[in-house]
Enzyme design. Structure first.
Site, PDB file in Angstrom:
ATOM      1  N   ASP A 150     -16.708   0.742  15.184  1.00 19.82           N
ATOM      2  CA  ASP A 150     -16.346   0.999  13.804  1.00 19.82           C
ATOM      3  C   ASP A 150     -15.075   0.699  13.389  1.00 19.82           C
ATOM      4  OD1 ASP A 150     -16.021   3.327  15.191  1.00 19.82           O
ATOM      5  OD2 ASP A 150     -15.366   4.472  13.110  1.00 19.82           O
ATOM      6  N   HIS A 151     -14.165   0.294  14.530  1.00 22.47           N
ATOM      7  CA  HIS A 151     -12.832  -0.265  14.477  1.00 22.47           C
ATOM      8  C   HIS A 151     -12.396  -1.673  14.684  1.00 22.47           C
ATOM      9  CE1 HIS A 151     -11.407   4.152  13.705  1.00 22.47           C
ATOM     10  NE2 HIS A 151     -12.609   4.143  14.368  1.00 22.47           N
ATOM     11  N   HIS A 182     -13.636   1.174  19.724  1.00 25.08           N
ATOM     12  CA  HIS A 182     -14.844   1.848  19.185  1.00 25.08           C
ATOM     13  C   HIS A 182     -15.338   0.488  18.068  1.00 25.08           C
ATOM     14  CE1 HIS A 182     -14.796   6.002  20.434  1.00 25.08           C
ATOM     15  NE2 HIS A 182     -15.191   5.535  21.008  1.00 25.08           N
ATOM     16  N   HIS A 198      -9.435  10.693  22.353  1.00 25.55           N
ATOM     17  CA  HIS A 198     -10.667  10.186  21.661  1.00 25.55           C
ATOM     18  C   HIS A 198     -11.155   9.126  22.354  1.00 25.55           C
ATOM     19  CE1 HIS A 198     -13.242   9.186  18.315  1.00 25.55           C
ATOM     20  NE2 HIS A 198     -12.884   7.789  18.448  1.00 25.55           N
ATOM     21  N   HIS A 212      -8.108   1.456  18.586  1.00 31.96           N
ATOM     22  CA  HIS A 212      -9.207   1.915  19.893  1.00 31.96           C
ATOM     23  C   HIS A 212     -10.532   0.865  19.724  1.00 31.96           C
ATOM     24  CE1 HIS A 212     -10.597   4.577  17.027  1.00 31.96           C
ATOM     25  NE2 HIS A 212     -11.698   4.827  17.731  1.00 31.96           N
ATOM     26  N   HIS A 237     -10.883   7.660   8.862  1.00 29.99           N
ATOM     27  CA  HIS A 237     -12.160   8.093   8.570  1.00 29.99           C
ATOM     28  C   HIS A 237     -11.806   9.293   7.088  1.00 29.99           C
ATOM     29  CE1 HIS A 237     -15.030   6.564  11.391  1.00 29.99           C
ATOM     30  NE2 HIS A 237     -14.076   6.755  12.252  1.00 29.99           N
ATOM     31  N   ASP A 266      -8.381   7.451  15.314  1.00 30.33           N
ATOM     32  CA  ASP A 266      -9.304   8.568  15.259  1.00 30.33           C
ATOM     33  C   ASP A 266      -8.705   9.506  16.066  1.00 30.33           C
ATOM     34  OD1 ASP A 266     -11.062   7.260  13.967  1.00 30.33           O
ATOM     35  OD2 ASP A 266     -12.625   7.006  15.370  1.00 30.33           O
TER      36      ASP A 266
HETATM   37 FE    FE Z   1     -13.919   5.814  14.169  1.00 31.47          FE
HETATM   38 ZN    ZN Z   2     -13.406   6.119  17.343  1.00 29.05          ZN
END
Ligand code: FE
Ligand code: ZN
Length: 259
Positions: free
Chosen positions: A60-61, A58, A112, A56, A171, A133
């Site tokens: 942090d990905h 985001h 998410h 996805h 995570h 996530d």
């Molecule tokens: Fe994340």
């Molecule tokens: Zn995420």
């Protein structure tokens, strides 16, 4: 034979590194930061990064995608319905993508984020799942874009996978998720045991993943809302009876958000 290791990133992300040791080629899932992947490649001369898999959009990905693509030429695979930097292959539900000789199946898991996908293979020789996530060990992702109905549906789809499926979550949230699970099911011996096990692992700074689907079905409250005791606790928390699975799921998610 594929070996899988976690490259820690930021405070609690894992970038999963899939390695085909015989052919010295590898792939990564959700590289939010390029640095840990570059460091690994530098420490392993002769290895080729072939694929970058994204679940996805985001940061942090996907934060490391462009730098990795530029340096290695790896193919970037990601969800068709989200903006993914440098994406070469747009994937939709039901499609397959061949990575290091593994046929990964794409499962749509909106909730998410709306275009979120998971990667699954039944033949690895143990089934493997990369849920991003969406599903965490003993928990699930927050609802940033989708509805409770979408997320509940997505989790049900994942929960139906074989019990031995190894789950590579994005995570390290397991311990805080289990703290919540203990509050929801104080008399669930599997949760109590897992809380003790993971407390010990984390005290030694060890990783709590991968999980497996059988363990999640026993200890993840978000997969257990049809259990009478879980339903009762949710109703207790909201102060009224929640009619239907989606309402119970939505209330449980709200409870966790403020826990
Ligand atoms: Fe994340
Ligand atoms: Zn995420």
């Amino acid at each position: 034979m594929i070996q899988i290791d976690a490259l820690p990133a930021f405070s609690d992300n894992y970038i999963w590194l899939l390695q085909d040791t015989a052919k010295r080629r590898c792939a990564v899932v959700d590289p939010g930061d390029a640095a840990p992947v570059f460091a690994w490649l530098q420490a392993h001369p002769g290895w080729v990064l072939e694929d970058i898999l994204i679940t996805h959009h985001h940061h942090d990905h996907v934060g490391g995608v462009e730098a990795l693509k530029r340096a290695t030429g790896a193919r970037v695979c990601g969800p068709a319905d989200e903006h993914i930097p440098a994406r070469d292959l747009a994937l939709a539900h039901g499609e397959q993508v061949r990575v290091l000789g593994l046929d990964l199946e794409v499962i749509a898991v909106p909730g998410h984020t709306l275009g979120h996908i998971a990667y699954y293979t039944a033949h690895a020789p143990i089934p493997l799942l990369f849920p991003g996530d969406t599903l965490f060990a003993a928990g699930c992702g927050r609802l940033f874009e989708g509805t409770p109905a979408q997320m509940h549906d997505a989790l049900q789809r994942l929960a139906a996978l074989p019990g031995e499926t190894l789950i590579y979550c994005a995570h390290e949230y397991t311990l805080s998720n289990l703290r919540f699970a203990c509050a929801v099911e104080p008399h669930n011996a599997s949760i109590t045991q897992r809380f003790e096990d993971v407390t010990r692992l984390r005290a030694d700074d060890r990783i709590s993943l991968p999980s497996n689907m059988a363990l999640e079905r026993l200890t993840n409250p978000f997969l257990r809302i049809t259990e009478t005791s879980v339903k009762q606790k949710i109703d207790e928390w909201t102060g009224h009876a929640n009619e239907g699975e989606v309402a119970a799921f939505a209330a449980l998610r709200r409870w966790k958000d403020g826990f």
